[in-house]
Design a protein around this motif. Sequence first.
Motif, PDB file in Angstrom:
ATOM      1  N   PHE A  36     -24.546 -15.448 -13.731  1.00 10.75           N
ATOM      2  CA  PHE A  36     -23.530 -15.757 -12.632  1.00 10.75           C
ATOM      3  C   PHE A  36     -23.612 -17.934 -12.009  1.00 10.75           C
ATOM      4  O   PHE A  36     -23.278 -18.137 -11.219  1.00 10.75           O
ATOM      5  CB  PHE A  36     -23.170 -15.432 -11.767  1.00 10.75           C
ATOM      6  CG  PHE A  36     -22.912 -14.143 -12.077  1.00 10.75           C
ATOM      7  CD1 PHE A  36     -22.215 -13.635 -12.115  1.00 10.75           C
ATOM      8  CD2 PHE A  36     -23.344 -12.498 -11.516  1.00 10.75           C
ATOM      9  CE1 PHE A  36     -21.387 -12.371 -13.219  1.00 10.75           C
ATOM     10  CE2 PHE A  36     -23.473 -11.211 -12.113  1.00 10.75           C
ATOM     11  CZ  PHE A  36     -21.953 -11.262 -12.415  1.00 10.75           C
ATOM     12  N   CYS A  59     -28.015 -16.355  -7.271  1.00 14.26           N
ATOM     13  CA  CYS A  59     -27.210 -15.965  -6.338  1.00 14.26           C
ATOM     14  C   CYS A  59     -27.324 -14.549  -5.672  1.00 14.26           C
ATOM     15  O   CYS A  59     -26.583 -13.944  -4.922  1.00 14.26           O
ATOM     16  CB  CYS A  59     -25.664 -15.264  -7.760  1.00 14.26           C
ATOM     17  SG  CYS A  59     -27.127 -14.531  -8.648  1.00 14.26           S
ATOM     18  N   LYS A  71     -17.888  -9.071 -10.253  1.00 19.31           N
ATOM     19  CA  LYS A  71     -18.228 -10.200  -9.974  1.00 19.31           C
ATOM     20  C   LYS A  71     -17.842 -11.188 -11.185  1.00 19.31           C
ATOM     21  O   LYS A  71     -17.764 -11.939 -11.264  1.00 19.31           O
ATOM     22  CB  LYS A  71     -20.003  -9.875  -9.842  1.00 19.31           C
ATOM     23  CG  LYS A  71     -20.080 -11.339  -9.588  1.00 19.31           C
ATOM     24  CD  LYS A  71     -21.751 -11.521  -9.305  1.00 19.31           C
ATOM     25  CE  LYS A  71     -22.364 -12.942  -8.660  1.00 19.31           C
ATOM     26  NZ  LYS A  71     -21.843 -12.892  -7.030  1.00 19.31           N
ATOM     27  N   ASP A  73     -15.476 -10.738 -13.544  1.00 18.24           N
ATOM     28  CA  ASP A  73     -13.847 -11.082 -13.548  1.00 18.24           C
ATOM     29  C   ASP A  73     -12.907 -10.765 -12.494  1.00 18.24           C
ATOM     30  O   ASP A  73     -12.447 -11.901 -12.317  1.00 18.24           O
ATOM     31  CB  ASP A  73     -13.376  -9.170 -14.098  1.00 18.24           C
ATOM     32  CG  ASP A  73     -13.315  -9.080 -15.203  1.00 18.24           C
ATOM     33  OD1 ASP A  73     -14.135  -9.855 -15.968  1.00 18.24           O
ATOM     34  OD2 ASP A  73     -13.287  -7.971 -16.027  1.00 18.24           O
ATOM     35  N   GLY A  74     -14.053 -11.699 -11.275  1.00 20.87           N
ATOM     36  CA  GLY A  74     -13.693 -11.859 -10.120  1.00 20.87           C
ATOM     37  C   GLY A  74     -12.357 -11.192  -9.278  1.00 20.87           C
ATOM     38  O   GLY A  74     -11.685 -10.919  -8.706  1.00 20.87           O
ATOM     39  N   ILE A  75     -12.654  -9.992  -9.900  1.00 21.97           N
ATOM     40  CA  ILE A  75     -11.660  -8.387  -8.315  1.00 21.97           C
ATOM     41  C   ILE A  75     -12.578  -7.329  -8.129  1.00 21.97           C
ATOM     42  O   ILE A  75     -13.905  -7.439  -8.405  1.00 21.97           O
ATOM     43  CB  ILE A  75     -11.193  -7.436 -10.451  1.00 21.97           C
ATOM     44  CG1 ILE A  75     -12.350  -6.757 -10.898  1.00 21.97           C
ATOM     45  CG2 ILE A  75     -10.489  -8.294 -11.446  1.00 21.97           C
ATOM     46  CD1 ILE A  75     -12.078  -6.087 -12.056  1.00 21.97           C
ATOM     47  N   GLU A  76     -11.482  -6.489  -7.234  1.00 17.64           N
ATOM     48  CA  GLU A  76     -11.801  -5.480  -6.690  1.00 17.64           C
ATOM     49  C   GLU A  76     -11.996  -5.006  -7.283  1.00 17.64           C
ATOM     50  O   GLU A  76     -12.230  -3.873  -8.268  1.00 17.64           O
ATOM     51  CB  GLU A  76     -11.437  -5.657  -5.163  1.00 17.64           C
ATOM     52  CG  GLU A  76     -10.489  -7.065  -4.324  1.00 17.64           C
ATOM     53  CD  GLU A  76     -11.808  -7.779  -3.532  1.00 17.64           C
ATOM     54  OE1 GLU A  76     -12.650  -6.223  -2.889  1.00 17.64           O
ATOM     55  OE2 GLU A  76     -12.121  -8.608  -3.587  1.00 17.64           O
TER      56      GLU A  76
END
Length: 610
Positions: A36, A59, A71, A73-76
């Motif tokens: 990340f 981070c 984190k 994939d940047g999804i909820e």
Amino acid sequence: MTLAQEVKNRLDIVDMISGYVALERSGRNFKAACPFHDEKTPSFFVFPERQTWRCFGACADGGDSLSFIMKVDGIEFPEALNKLANQLGLSVPSNVNRNLDKRIYELNNLAMETFKQNLNSPDGYHAAEYLRNRGVNQASISRFQLGLGSFGRDTLVRHLSSKGYTDQEILNSGLATQGTDGQIRDMFQRRIIFPIHNTNGEIAGFGGRSIDNSNPKYINTPKSQVFDKSSLLYGLYFARTAIAENKQTVIVEGYLDVITAHQYQFQNVVASMGTALTEQQVKTLRNISSDFVLALDPDNAGKEATIRSMESSWQATQIDILRAGRNSRISFQQRHLNVSLKVAELPVGQDPDTLIQSDPEKWQHLIGNARSLLEYLFETIPSRYDVTNDNGRLMLVDSLGPFIRTEANPFTRGKYLRSLSEITNISERDLEKHIWQPIKNSSASIKREISNTNNSAASQSADKRDILEEYCLYLLLNYPDLITEINEIYPDMFEQSENRSIFTNLDSWTTMERLRESMADELVAHLDHIMSMDIPPLDIKDRIKALTDIANRIKARFYTLQEQILLEKLTEADWQSKDIIERNIVEAQVINHELRKIYSGENPEQRETS
């Protein structure tokens, strides 16, 4: 087991993360350059025994397999859960329940419009006349959306079917019943209809009264996906504003009691719909009011309902009693929310409906001069027990004792203690000793379980649950005022993504209903699990102590893990590099400082509870 737990049980976090970054073994763990952020020295660690990961670099994030996917994939949370579940071949629950809720509300709205048309039709003459004779004007009929059930056996069913709804959907809504012959018939036939709204104004169900007084006089929508009589209050949707303005809720029994009260501008009145006030109903009310007046019918059934309501109301508000500040006097009637429960005794032979219509000023006087909780209970409760024998006296003391114990005014408390002493012929000193004896609970067993969880990674591997985090959330959810007491606990200290998501939402929630509405279905399932944990009520001191202990354990786990990784990094460090040495020394000092605060009791939480 929830879907999230099943996903984490089936996944090996090392295998999963290896698909994103090259891991190399580091003692019992694995490490890599953090995916990340850019870095030269690996600071990203994966812990197989705990099935978690953490970055000790820029981070400073971490968590479980779900939080990693969120984190990377940047999804909820819902999307991450669906992705991993699909990869494992697990069936993912759809939003079937929410779609079912929507269909039921749609059906109820269609039914309500049909009921209103029936009342305004020639067939509705006798029902409209009945309402007029009961003093209900047209404005109230319109406001409360009153109607009339159909005269045919399946008139409504056929109408709803023509709108595209299936027989099963109509049955699920409670608008119809199915006989042993398989025929589907209208639930509410030849009855005056009272729509029952939830707090959002949606029609959750209906009440129906027979026009000719035939039995059963009243029927309700059966319990459904959206209707539960024990958790709803008739008229609350219309009364919310007046309750908030008056800072008082008046509770009556029936639909017409509410309608008449509102018609005469007493608009802070709601109905328990013929039952004793339930704990769920009180929990709903206490979000908008702190002063409750019970104005139930004066007959014997009404008195029994009043007593049962008192008992359930006290149980429900007891949690709030325990939420007051630790240094304040705590009581049922006087505390930080000034919660008060009183009884308005109506004249014999009159219910709220008839009293308000015949003498609205007398109604107002009775509500304004309602009797206190203890006064009413001391008049009604003793006759329920045989005080001529020891068992009867003990039961009476156990019934009235908790109410005396939570009375803040020492003079009032002393007065009722003397009264109880006279009734039971037990000395005041013995009564005090019994009433104020410490409440036993299983906090010790809880601590043992948590301690065992800390020391046994094996127990975690069987079921990826975290008793530390769940118990912490249990305390915060059941005693919201503790949220302000918890110090230096941050979301990234929660390793399980479900627990972290719930903890993150705690600062913004106002009611449990709103919290549930803001969450994905899978998180709601986990929330329900936490709320259903079998843990006895804790008094103020034990509750704060339990939170302090849990918070310290979570922090200690977090910093101990950092300490462990720092030691591993030091064994591989280039001791010729002054920058690396200084950076590691500073990091070690920070960790040591935090751990010393925890173990020496220097943190503010422990000082205040000592």
